[in-house]
Design a protein around this motif. Structure first.
Motif, mmCIF file in Angstrom:
data_model
loop_
_atom_site.group_PDB
_atom_site.id
_atom_site.type_symbol
_atom_site.label_atom_id
_atom_site.label_comp_id
_atom_site.label_asym_id
_atom_site.label_seq_id
_atom_site.Cartn_x
_atom_site.Cartn_y
_atom_site.Cartn_z
ATOM 1 N N PRO A 130 -0.626 -10.131 -12.970
ATOM 2 C CA PRO A 130 -1.888 -9.226 -13.673
ATOM 3 C C PRO A 130 -1.221 -8.332 -14.302
ATOM 4 O O PRO A 130 0.042 -7.254 -14.541
ATOM 5 N N THR A 147 -1.389 -12.885 -1.679
ATOM 6 C CA THR A 147 -1.930 -14.301 -1.415
ATOM 7 C C THR A 147 -0.890 -15.330 -2.104
ATOM 8 O O THR A 147 -0.157 -16.272 -1.907
ATOM 9 N N PRO A 152 -5.415 -1.319 -3.006
ATOM 10 C CA PRO A 152 -6.008 -1.533 -4.673
ATOM 11 C C PRO A 152 -7.049 -2.935 -3.821
ATOM 12 O O PRO A 152 -5.590 -3.712 -3.390
ATOM 13 N N ARG A 153 -7.587 -3.352 -5.009
ATOM 14 C CA ARG A 153 -8.313 -4.896 -3.997
ATOM 15 C C ARG A 153 -7.470 -5.456 -4.254
ATOM 16 O O ARG A 153 -7.768 -6.664 -4.090
ATOM 17 N N TRP A 154 -6.631 -5.729 -5.806
ATOM 18 C CA TRP A 154 -6.316 -6.335 -6.294
ATOM 19 C C TRP A 154 -4.990 -7.056 -5.573
ATOM 20 O O TRP A 154 -4.378 -8.271 -5.856
ATOM 21 N N LEU A 155 -4.233 -6.732 -4.548
ATOM 22 C CA LEU A 155 -3.029 -6.402 -3.986
ATOM 23 C C LEU A 155 -3.108 -7.549 -2.756
ATOM 24 O O LEU A 155 -2.426 -8.734 -2.925
ATOM 25 N N PRO A 200 -5.035 -10.790 -3.151
ATOM 26 C CA PRO A 200 -4.503 -11.426 -3.973
ATOM 27 C C PRO A 200 -3.497 -12.033 -4.552
ATOM 28 O O PRO A 200 -3.016 -13.504 -4.862
ATOM 29 N N VAL A 201 -3.121 -10.481 -5.175
ATOM 30 C CA VAL A 201 -0.878 -11.098 -5.142
ATOM 31 C C VAL A 201 -0.507 -11.226 -4.156
ATOM 32 O O VAL A 201 0.540 -12.255 -4.494
ATOM 33 N N TYR A 257 -0.593 -4.440 -15.159
ATOM 34 C CA TYR A 257 -0.649 -3.362 -13.758
ATOM 35 C C TYR A 257 0.128 -1.367 -14.292
ATOM 36 O O TYR A 257 0.470 -1.686 -15.421
ATOM 37 N N TYR A 310 0.737 -1.600 0.151
ATOM 38 C CA TYR A 310 0.207 -0.123 0.465
ATOM 39 C C TYR A 310 0.407 1.264 -0.360
ATOM 40 O O TYR A 310 0.678 2.206 -0.466
#
Length: 410
Positions: A64, A40, A32-35, A37-38, A66, A25
């Motif tokens: 992904p 994980t 961002p919401r995608w961070l 899952p990345v 970016y 962050y």
């Protein structure tokens, strides 16, 4: 690229979900919401932080799409684990200190700008070039050679070579290479074409990475030990990609290390044929009671090709006991010895020197003919005490210029 920024940032904190999210962050400047899952996926792929592989981690993260962001934090690379007792070198600053050069000098000798290849002025290049027949000798100049010797002694020295390798290995020699093949029913000798130049910089980089060095250090060490032949001299050779230069002190050791897998596979192949195997630089030797040596040769050619080497078919030799079996200049039909013609020639030179003096016998103009003869006597006498005694007496007589020669010839 954001993937690289995230990879660098991840490697600065504890390898756990919370710290990775927090630093991510911070780098991105948003949440961002995608961070999630990345992070994980990264933790599932890497149970421990790949601190020595930041570019690999960046490649994993970059799956992904970016958008570019400003890098706010970067991680220093470091050596994480080493398989052998080679010196720990965490980054380029440490490498420069280890080699006793400045960072700018390290960059210059690593030739990052390609000056050695592109510049027409020989003074700017790090290597001098000499053709010996169809073989190009690429010899590093004094400063680079000193750096390479440091790498050879301290970085490469602790790395193990295969037991089958005898060339340029401390405690091994041409004689240890030849001895296992003495008195065998069949001797098979093969030659690897363009042995040094066929070993590319990519393979050397992989070796340094296997030794545990982080990416920037492995890249710099690779650049210091490999070269790309300048356009002005590369027209006569096949290999113009970065490769091991024949003439650098590091090249034989690096070639042995890169050939470890080749040696291991050929040793296993020889065992299946009931034969022994040794290698001296680019010379491969197999011996034993081989019922079908041609089949062995075909298998060796295939294995060498799979390992990135090429056998020169014009130099393949298969010899039984009825023919002279030679390896690296030694006849091995019984016990390793120089050919009789070479021995007789040496005796004739010693006889001439004892009769007429060293200066008169020095027809090739050797600067220290006595030392040259002493080397030839040592080579011819190895493993043969009677020859050693007789040739030693002849050499002493030659040095005394006309002292009585020993008795009947051997």
């Amino acid at each position: 690229m954001v993937a690289g920024a995230l990879a660098d940032a991840f490697l600065t904190v504890e390898w756990a979900r919370g710290p990775l999210l927090d630093v991510g962050y911070e780098v991105l400047g948003r949440r961002p919401r995608w961070l999630g899952p990345v992070v994980t996926a990264v933790l599932r792929a890497y149970r421990v932080a790949p601190a020595d592989r930041p570019r690999e981690l960046a490649g994993f993260i970059s799956a992904p799409a970016y958008q570019p962001v400003k890098v706010r934090r970067a991680a220093a690379t470091r050596t994480v684990r080493q398989r052998w007792d080679s010196p720990r070198i965490d980054d380029l600053a440490a490498l420069a200190e280890f080699l006793d050069v400045t960072p700018d000098e390290l960059d210059w000798f690593a030739d990052r700008r390609g000056m050695n290849r592109k510049h027409g002025d020989q003074k700017v290049r790090h290597y001098s070039y000499t053709w010996i027949g169809e073989r190009l000798i690429e010899a590093p100049k004094s400063r680079l050679k000193a750096i390479q010797r440091r790498v050879l002694d301290e970085v490469l020295g602790p790395l193990p070579v295969h037991d089958a390798a005898h060339g340029f290995v401390p405690g091994r020699s041409v004689h240890t290479f030849a001895a296992p093949h003495a008195g065998q029913a069949t001797l098979v000798r093969l030659d690897l074409r363009a042995f040094f130049t066929s070993i590319t910089a990519g393979r050397i980089y992989g070796l340094f990475r296997t030794a545990g060095y982080p990416e920037p250090v492995a890249h710099a060490l690779t650049a210091l030990c490999t070269t790309r032949t300048p356009h002005a001299v590369s027209g006569r050779i096949e290999h113009r990609t970065p490769h091991l230069p024949q003439g650098a002190p590091t090249s034989p050791a690096l070639a042995n290390l890169v050939a470890f897998r080749l040696d291991r596979r050929l040793s296993g192949l020889a065992a299946r044929f009931g034969a022994g195997y040794c290698r001296y630089a680019d010379d491969l030797a197999f011996s034993g009671s081989l019922s079908n040596p041609g089949r062995l040769v075909a298998a060796v050619v295939a294995v060498a090709s799979e390992e990135g080497f090429r056998v020169n078919p014009a130099k393949t030799r298969i010899r039984g006991r009825g023919a002279q079996q030679r390896l690296a200049g030694l006849v091995v039909n019984s016990r390793p010895a120089i050919p009789r013609a070479d021995y007789d020639r040496l005796r004739a030179v010693l006889h001439s020197a004892a009769r007429d003096g060293l200066e008169a016998a020095n027809r090739d103009g050797h600067p220290d003919f006595a030392a040259h003869l002493a080397g030839l006597v040592a080579w011819a006498s190895h493993g043969h005490p009677a020859r050693a005694a007789r040739l030693g007496r002849m050499l002493r007589s030659a040095k005394e210029k006309g002292a009585p020669l020993p008795g009947a010839p051997f």
